[in-house]
Design a protein around this motif. Structure first.
Motif, PDB file in Angstrom:
ATOM      1  N   LEU A  67     -16.757 -15.786  29.082  1.00 23.67           N
ATOM      2  CA  LEU A  67     -16.989 -16.189  27.701  1.00 23.67           C
ATOM      3  C   LEU A  67     -16.307 -15.173  26.792  1.00 23.67           C
ATOM      4  O   LEU A  67     -16.760 -14.037  26.658  1.00 23.67           O
ATOM      5  CB  LEU A  67     -18.487 -16.266  27.401  1.00 23.67           C
ATOM      6  CG  LEU A  67     -19.275 -17.311  28.202  1.00 23.67           C
ATOM      7  CD1 LEU A  67     -20.724 -17.344  27.748  1.00 23.67           C
ATOM      8  CD2 LEU A  67     -18.662 -18.690  28.064  1.00 23.67           C
ATOM      9  N   ASP A  68     -15.176 -15.585  26.221  1.00 20.68           N
ATOM     10  CA  ASP A  68     -14.378 -14.715  25.359  1.00 20.68           C
ATOM     11  C   ASP A  68     -14.896 -14.769  23.931  1.00 20.68           C
ATOM     12  O   ASP A  68     -15.472 -15.781  23.511  1.00 20.68           O
ATOM     13  CB  ASP A  68     -12.915 -15.163  25.401  1.00 20.68           C
ATOM     14  CG  ASP A  68     -11.954 -13.995  25.378  1.00 20.68           C
ATOM     15  OD1 ASP A  68     -12.345 -12.941  24.823  1.00 20.68           O
ATOM     16  OD2 ASP A  68     -10.831 -14.130  25.892  1.00 20.68           O
ATOM     17  N   ASP A  69     -14.694 -13.705  23.189  1.00 17.01           N
ATOM     18  CA  ASP A  69     -15.214 -13.585  21.822  1.00 17.01           C
ATOM     19  C   ASP A  69     -16.733 -13.755  21.795  1.00 17.01           C
ATOM     20  O   ASP A  69     -17.292 -14.321  20.850  1.00 17.01           O
ATOM     21  CB  ASP A  69     -14.562 -14.618  20.892  1.00 17.01           C
ATOM     22  CG  ASP A  69     -13.111 -14.285  20.581  1.00 17.01           C
ATOM     23  OD1 ASP A  69     -12.759 -13.096  20.643  1.00 17.01           O
ATOM     24  OD2 ASP A  69     -12.339 -15.204  20.277  1.00 17.01           O
ATOM     25  N   ALA A  70     -17.384 -13.252  22.841  1.00 17.53           N
ATOM     26  CA  ALA A  70     -18.834 -13.439  22.961  1.00 17.53           C
ATOM     27  C   ALA A  70     -19.604 -12.757  21.834  1.00 17.53           C
ATOM     28  O   ALA A  70     -20.753 -13.119  21.557  1.00 17.53           O
ATOM     29  CB  ALA A  70     -19.316 -12.920  24.320  1.00 17.53           C
ATOM     30  N   THR A  89     -20.896 -14.080  35.522  1.00 12.65           N
ATOM     31  CA  THR A  89     -20.577 -14.323  34.119  1.00 12.65           C
ATOM     32  C   THR A  89     -19.999 -13.053  33.520  1.00 12.65           C
ATOM     33  O   THR A  89     -20.601 -11.980  33.615  1.00 12.65           O
ATOM     34  CB  THR A  89     -21.833 -14.735  33.331  1.00 12.65           C
ATOM     35  OG1 THR A  89     -22.402 -15.905  33.930  1.00 12.65           O
ATOM     36  CG2 THR A  89     -21.474 -15.046  31.886  1.00 12.65           C
ATOM     37  N   ILE A  90     -18.806 -13.166  32.938  1.00  5.25           N
ATOM     38  CA  ILE A  90     -18.160 -12.021  32.297  1.00  5.25           C
ATOM     39  C   ILE A  90     -18.148 -12.262  30.791  1.00  5.25           C
ATOM     40  O   ILE A  90     -17.556 -13.235  30.311  1.00  5.25           O
ATOM     41  CB  ILE A  90     -16.725 -11.828  32.817  1.00  5.25           C
ATOM     42  CG1 ILE A  90     -16.727 -11.641  34.335  1.00  5.25           C
ATOM     43  CG2 ILE A  90     -16.069 -10.626  32.136  1.00  5.25           C
ATOM     44  CD1 ILE A  90     -15.338 -11.578  34.951  1.00  5.25           C
ATOM     45  N   LEU A  91     -18.832 -11.411  30.074  1.00 10.73           N
ATOM     46  CA  LEU A  91     -18.911 -11.509  28.621  1.00 10.73           C
ATOM     47  C   LEU A  91     -17.846 -10.596  28.024  1.00 10.73           C
ATOM     48  O   LEU A  91     -17.869  -9.378  28.247  1.00 10.73           O
ATOM     49  CB  LEU A  91     -20.298 -11.116  28.137  1.00 10.73           C
ATOM     50  CG  LEU A  91     -21.460 -11.917  28.740  1.00 10.73           C
ATOM     51  CD1 LEU A  91     -22.794 -11.316  28.321  1.00 10.73           C
ATOM     52  CD2 LEU A  91     -21.369 -13.383  28.326  1.00 10.73           C
ATOM     53  N   VAL A  92     -16.912 -11.179  27.278  1.00 10.85           N
ATOM     54  CA  VAL A  92     -15.784 -10.435  26.723  1.00 10.85           C
ATOM     55  C   VAL A  92     -15.912 -10.403  25.203  1.00 10.85           C
ATOM     56  O   VAL A  92     -16.132 -11.446  24.570  1.00 10.85           O
ATOM     57  CB  VAL A  92     -14.447 -11.091  27.124  1.00 10.85           C
ATOM     58  CG1 VAL A  92     -13.273 -10.314  26.531  1.00 10.85           C
ATOM     59  CG2 VAL A  92     -14.328 -11.180  28.640  1.00 10.85           C
ATOM     60  N   GLY A  93     -15.788  -9.236  24.619  1.00  9.59           N
ATOM     61  CA  GLY A  93     -15.909  -9.171  23.166  1.00  9.59           C
ATOM     62  C   GLY A  93     -15.623  -7.790  22.620  1.00  9.59           C
ATOM     63  O   GLY A  93     -15.213  -6.877  23.348  1.00  9.59           O
ATOM     64  N   GLN A  94     -15.837  -7.637  21.342  1.00 10.54           N
ATOM     65  CA  GLN A  94     -15.628  -6.356  20.690  1.00 10.54           C
ATOM     66  C   GLN A  94     -16.850  -5.457  20.881  1.00 10.54           C
ATOM     67  O   GLN A  94     -17.872  -5.877  21.419  1.00 10.54           O
ATOM     68  CB  GLN A  94     -15.276  -6.588  19.220  1.00 10.54           C
ATOM     69  CG  GLN A  94     -13.954  -7.349  19.074  1.00 10.54           C
ATOM     70  CD  GLN A  94     -13.456  -7.416  17.650  1.00 10.54           C
ATOM     71  OE1 GLN A  94     -13.865  -6.651  16.783  1.00 10.54           O
ATOM     72  NE2 GLN A  94     -12.551  -8.356  17.388  1.00 10.54           N
TER      73      GLN A  94
END
Length: 281
Positions: free
Chosen positions: A131-134, A162-167
């Protein structure tokens, strides 16, 4: 545009995705190795953090290429601006060939996805959801589902990673929640390129585009590093425009002054922004 002038086959600093242009920076490779290990170990939840433009999506694309065939399905979804219902329906649709109606409620879509992942695990496969921009996902129903998804396990471990991708704010939010903190297998932080890596990155992309001679003098790349902070997307923007200016001036090579001319493409706010503090090793 300027390709013919510099005797290049294509624009070396284009914004599109091409694995031939991937530069294996130390930080990128470390994050890749850690994520691949967690997937192979059937861990439940991982987090990948980094500032905008540092290459988080690139890491995911390279990761896909390095996983074994039994890692399937692989779903990479940008969730910014989407509701929980949209996200869950899209996840269900990408995880199975069967069409999930757009009218499905979050509960229906979530149940379909759970069943699909359970069948997938029974068939000896392991699913990965990215999930990108999570950090932009605020709907509590989505986070409740992800929380429950991390509990789905069989004798081999989690049935989906589940891979959480974000800032960086995403990491702060999750680590402040004790229920999430205990579920996180790792929090990886993708950092900017070093000065040396910036030199190697620029040369790598020029070579991939067909360069056979020096185009950027060393001091020009130093200036690119200083202005970009080692963020690949900013490096690309500065170098691309510097090549355009250099061609217009019929320069033999790109000098620091060509980089200075396009420095306005980097906003003052970006220049003042320092490296984010580490949240976890």
């Amino acid at each position: 545009m300027y390709e013919a002038y510099w005797e290049l086959t294509t624009r070396p600093f284009h914004r599109g995705w091409d694995p031939d242009y991937y530069f294996p920076a130390r930080g990128h490779e470390a994050c890749l190795a850690r994520l691949a290990y967690l997937i192979q170990s059937r861990e439940g939840v991982a987090v990948l953090l980094g500032t905008s433009g540092v290459g988080k999506s690139t890491v995911v694309r390279i990761l896909w290429n390095r996983l074994s065939k039994n890692i399937s399905p692989r779903v990479h979804l940008c969730v910014g601006g989407l509701s929980a219902q949209d996200i869950l329906v899209l996840l269900a649709r990408h995880a199975d060939e069967e069409e999930v109606p757009w009218t499905s409620s979050p509960l229906e879509a979530a149940e379909f996805l759970r069943e699909t992942l359970s069948r997938n695990a029974a068939a000896g496969r392991h699913a990965v959801i990215v999930l990108d921009d999570a950090h932009l996902a605020t709907d509590s129903r989505l986070w409740e589902f992800l929380h429950s998804l991390s509990d789905l396990r069989d004798r081999n471990g989690a049935i989906v990673t589940t891979i959480l991708v974000g800032q960086m704010e995403l990491g702060r939010r999750l680590l402040q929640d004790s229920a999430w903190e205990e579920r996180l297998s790792t929090v990886s932080i993708l950092r900017a390129l070093s000065r040396r890596e910036t030199h190697q990155y620029v040369e790598k992309r020029l070579t991939a585009a067909g360069a056979t001679r020096t185009i950027f003098v060393s001091h020009a790349i130093d200036r690119v590093y200083e202005l970009s902070g080692g963020i690949p997307s900013k490096i690309n923007r500065l170098c691309d425009l510097a090549l355009l200016v250099g061609a217009a001036e019929e320069a033999e090579v790109i000098l620091p002054e060509h980089v200075e001319v396009v420095a306005g493409e980097i906003t003052p706010g970006e220049l003042d922004r320092g490296e984010p503090p580490a949240l976890a090793a």
